[in-house]
Design a protein around this motif. Structure first.
Motif, short mmCIF file in Angstrom:
data_model
loop_
_atom_site.label_atom_id
_atom_site.label_comp_id
_atom_site.label_asym_id
_atom_site.label_seq_id
_atom_site.Cartn_x
_atom_site.Cartn_y
_atom_site.Cartn_z
N ILE A 31 82.97 18.70 -86.02
CA ILE A 31 83.09 18.84 -84.57
C ILE A 31 82.72 20.27 -84.19
O ILE A 31 83.45 21.21 -84.53
CB ILE A 31 84.53 18.53 -84.09
CG1 ILE A 31 84.90 17.10 -84.49
CG2 ILE A 31 84.64 18.73 -82.59
CD1 ILE A 31 86.31 16.72 -84.06
N HIS A 32 81.58 20.42 -83.52
CA HIS A 32 81.21 21.73 -82.99
C HIS A 32 81.66 21.77 -81.53
O HIS A 32 81.18 20.99 -80.70
CB HIS A 32 79.69 21.95 -83.09
CG HIS A 32 79.27 22.50 -84.42
ND1 HIS A 32 79.37 21.75 -85.57
CD2 HIS A 32 78.78 23.73 -84.79
CE1 HIS A 32 78.95 22.50 -86.60
NE2 HIS A 32 78.60 23.70 -86.15
N PHE A 33 82.59 22.66 -81.27
CA PHE A 33 83.21 22.71 -79.95
C PHE A 33 83.63 24.16 -79.70
O PHE A 33 84.09 24.84 -80.62
CB PHE A 33 84.46 21.79 -79.99
CG PHE A 33 85.04 21.45 -78.64
CD1 PHE A 33 84.23 21.16 -77.55
CD2 PHE A 33 86.42 21.39 -78.49
CE1 PHE A 33 84.79 20.83 -76.32
CE2 PHE A 33 86.99 21.05 -77.27
CZ PHE A 33 86.17 20.76 -76.18
N LYS A 80 86.42 28.58 -85.19
CA LYS A 80 85.74 29.75 -84.59
C LYS A 80 84.28 29.66 -84.98
O LYS A 80 83.98 29.51 -86.16
CB LYS A 80 86.39 31.03 -85.13
CG LYS A 80 85.63 32.30 -84.77
CD LYS A 80 86.33 33.56 -85.29
CE LYS A 80 85.72 34.05 -86.59
NZ LYS A 80 86.15 35.43 -86.95
N HIS A 81 83.39 29.75 -83.98
CA HIS A 81 81.95 29.79 -84.30
C HIS A 81 81.49 31.24 -84.23
O HIS A 81 82.31 32.16 -84.12
CB HIS A 81 81.17 28.84 -83.35
CG HIS A 81 79.85 28.41 -83.90
ND1 HIS A 81 78.65 28.86 -83.41
CD2 HIS A 81 79.54 27.59 -84.95
CE1 HIS A 81 77.66 28.33 -84.12
NE2 HIS A 81 78.17 27.55 -85.06
N HIS A 82 80.16 31.45 -84.29
CA HIS A 82 79.65 32.83 -84.39
C HIS A 82 80.05 33.72 -83.20
O HIS A 82 80.02 34.94 -83.30
CB HIS A 82 78.12 32.84 -84.52
CG HIS A 82 77.58 31.95 -85.60
ND1 HIS A 82 78.26 31.69 -86.76
CD2 HIS A 82 76.40 31.25 -85.69
CE1 HIS A 82 77.53 30.87 -87.52
NE2 HIS A 82 76.42 30.59 -86.89
N ASP A 83 80.39 33.11 -82.06
CA ASP A 83 80.78 33.88 -80.86
C ASP A 83 82.17 34.49 -80.99
O ASP A 83 82.60 35.27 -80.15
CB ASP A 83 80.72 32.97 -79.63
CG ASP A 83 81.39 31.64 -79.91
OD1 ASP A 83 82.62 31.62 -80.09
OD2 ASP A 83 80.69 30.61 -79.99
N PHE A 166 82.75 27.38 -95.06
CA PHE A 166 82.24 28.73 -94.81
C PHE A 166 80.76 28.67 -94.48
O PHE A 166 79.94 28.29 -95.33
CB PHE A 166 82.39 29.61 -96.05
CG PHE A 166 83.80 30.03 -96.33
CD1 PHE A 166 84.58 30.61 -95.34
CD2 PHE A 166 84.34 29.89 -97.59
CE1 PHE A 166 85.88 31.02 -95.61
CE2 PHE A 166 85.63 30.30 -97.88
CZ PHE A 166 86.40 30.87 -96.88
N ASP A 167 80.44 29.07 -93.28
CA ASP A 167 79.04 29.16 -92.88
C ASP A 167 78.43 30.39 -93.55
O ASP A 167 79.05 31.45 -93.56
CB ASP A 167 78.99 29.29 -91.35
CG ASP A 167 77.64 28.97 -90.79
OD1 ASP A 167 76.64 29.46 -91.35
OD2 ASP A 167 77.58 28.22 -89.82
N GLY A 168 77.24 30.21 -94.09
CA GLY A 168 76.60 31.33 -94.78
C GLY A 168 75.97 32.33 -93.82
O GLY A 168 75.58 33.43 -94.23
C1 FUL Z 1 74.70 27.04 -89.25
C2 FUL Z 1 75.14 27.62 -87.90
O1 FUL Z 1 74.37 28.74 -87.55
C3 FUL Z 1 74.99 26.50 -86.89
O2 FUL Z 1 75.30 26.94 -85.58
C4 FUL Z 1 75.91 25.38 -87.31
O3 FUL Z 1 77.27 25.79 -87.21
C5 FUL Z 1 75.59 24.92 -88.73
C6 FUL Z 1 76.52 23.87 -89.26
O4 FUL Z 1 75.60 26.00 -89.62
O5 FUL Z 1 74.62 27.99 -90.23
#
Ligand code: FUL
Length: 454
Positions: A31-33, A80-83, A166-168
């Protein structure tokens, strides 16, 4: 090391208990929110005002209900997303839901979702972006402490967590600096507070990125891969004929775990692949986008869950906090298709046995005998991966009119956790699965057989 010893070592690289549980999860939602939902963007820059976040009709129970009907067994929320905006009232920043109008600053999306999951026997996980474009600490050592504090909040206040993502991505923070992420330190905390949770990261330790976001899966998706690729994972074998330097292999390469790749490795690790993709072109909700076709989603499901991976499908809520009706309909169709396809295992009563006279260490066959002729177009094969992933190549046969095993109707590479083989309809009362080559003794579970309608 001689080749035989090398093969034996590679056959004995095994998953942890938590990795086996993760494989059994098979299909779960993403879920991206967050503030991007309200600014119609994919990446926020961290300057968004919390006042824009107000998903007035957010209904966690409904989301869990829709996901469950689709056949998913859990979900992962972008806490938490990149923002840098936090969907829970973190003590460590003002850039959070606590300063939004949502429930007059008393709301907590992470808690609502975690509670709905736990109540409905659905697995709960979270994504916490290491890249933070809001935090003034980003790019300094203090940021790692800040990030760990947030991690502990999420690991200790929301019940059992099955997966931490963990997003890289590692871009610049507000001061133009990049951050050196302390992944070993983050992993230590997860092991301490949620020892059963699997950790996704480009480089392990438990689950690795498949290398694309379009839902495509390798023809041969090995879970036993060079340690250099997943250097955060436990190294289970040591030494190799060639001492290559790091890293000679990357997630996006066409081949990862095949013999010609692993033979150059300094060691091997077990790390299965997760295929993450969005139901729409974007990760966050954009009204004008349409969900992907049922055919595309079904194929992705078959190739991932049935290709030794897990499928992580993103479904982004709208500004209201609801699942768009178009997505809900598509998910319902997908769930129905999966349910119907695998409703009746025609092999339940069949007799399954290994063919002794065909057996060597690296080659063997298994027969399935049915009491009458059946029509089928799908065979599901599973290795007992607790013993390792071993099968290199296999083929499936029926007999010809003269009683000879000569009609091959499917050939494949890699079985691992699950291989879903789909082909044109066959009719037979005997099926032979020939393991053409393997890395060691084969532990095949009793196969399942289906007749899937179009
Ligand atoms: C990427 C992110 O930059 C995108 O916005 C998204 O969250 C995706 C799953 O991973 O690295």
């Amino acid at each position: 090391m001689d080749f035989k010893t090398f093969l034996e070592n590679s056959a004995n690289v095994v998953p942890s208990e938590r990795q086996i549980n993760w494989y059994n999860t098979e299909f779960y939602g993403f879920i991206h929110f967050g503030v991007n939902t309200f600014t119609d963007k994919e990446w926020g820059d961290g300057t968004e005002s919390p006042s824009i976040f107000n998903p007035e009709k957010f209904d966690a129970e409904k989301i869990v209900e829709i996901f469950k009907k689709t056949g998913m067994k859990g979900l992962v929320i972008t806490a938490k997303h990149h923002d840098g905006f936090c969907l829970w009232p973190s003590k460590y920043t003002e850039h959070s839901i606590k300063n939004s109008p949502y429930k007059n600053g008393k709301g907590d999306i992470v808690k609502e979702l975690a509670d709905a999951c736990h109540k409905n026997n659905f697995k709960f996980g979270f994504y916490l972006s290491p890249w933070d474009r809001n935090s003034s600490l980003y790019g300094t050592d203090e940021y790692n402490t800040y990030y760990k504090n947030q991690l502990v909040e999420l690991l200790t206040n929301y019940g059992k967590v099955f997966h931490v993502w963990f997003d890289g991505a590692c871009g610049e923070g507000p001061n133009g600096k990049r951050q050196e992420y302390d992944f070993p330190g983050y992993i230590e905390l997860i092991r301490k507070y949620q020892p059963d949770a699997t950790i996704f990261n480009d480089h392990g330790p438990d689950v690795r990125w498949c290398g694309n976001e379009s839902g495509s899966c390798r023809h041969s998706e090995w879970a036993v891969v060079p340690h250099e690729l997943v250097y955060l994972a436990e190294k289970q074998t040591d030494g190799s004929p060639i001492d290559s330097s790091l890293p000679y292999i990357y997630n996006t390469d066409k081949e990862l775990g095949s013999l010609h790749n692993i033979i150059h490795s300094k060691g091997l690790s077990f790390c299965g692949s997760e295929v993450d993709m969005s139901i729409r072109p974007g990760w966050f909700y954009h009204k004008e986008e349409e969900p992907r076709s049922l055919e595309r989603l079904w194929k992705t499901y078959i190739n991932t869950v049935g290709g030794n991976c897990c499928f992580h499908l993103n479904v982004p809520p709208t500004k209201d906090g609801l699942i768009d009706e178009r997505d809900e309909k598509r998910l319902y169709e997908l769930g129905e298709k999966i349910r119907k396809a695998f409703a009746e295992n025609l092999a339940e009563e069949s007799i399954f046995h290994e063919v002794d006279e065909d057996k060597t260490l690296y080659h063997t066959s298994f027969d399935m005998n049915f009491s009458k002729k059946i029509k089928f177009n799908c065979v599901v094969l599973e290795e007992d991966i607790s013993k390792g992933q071993r099968v290199e190549n296999f083929a499936i046969y029926t007999k010809n009119d003269f009683g000879k095993w000569s009609l091959q109707f499917f050939e494949g590479t890699c079985i691992g956790n699950k291989k879903i083989c789909i082909f044109d309809e066959e009719e037979a009362d005997e099926i032979r699965i020939v393991i053409i080559s393997s890395r060691g003794e084969v532990y095949l579970k009793k196969p399942k057989v289906y007749k899937i309608d179009d």
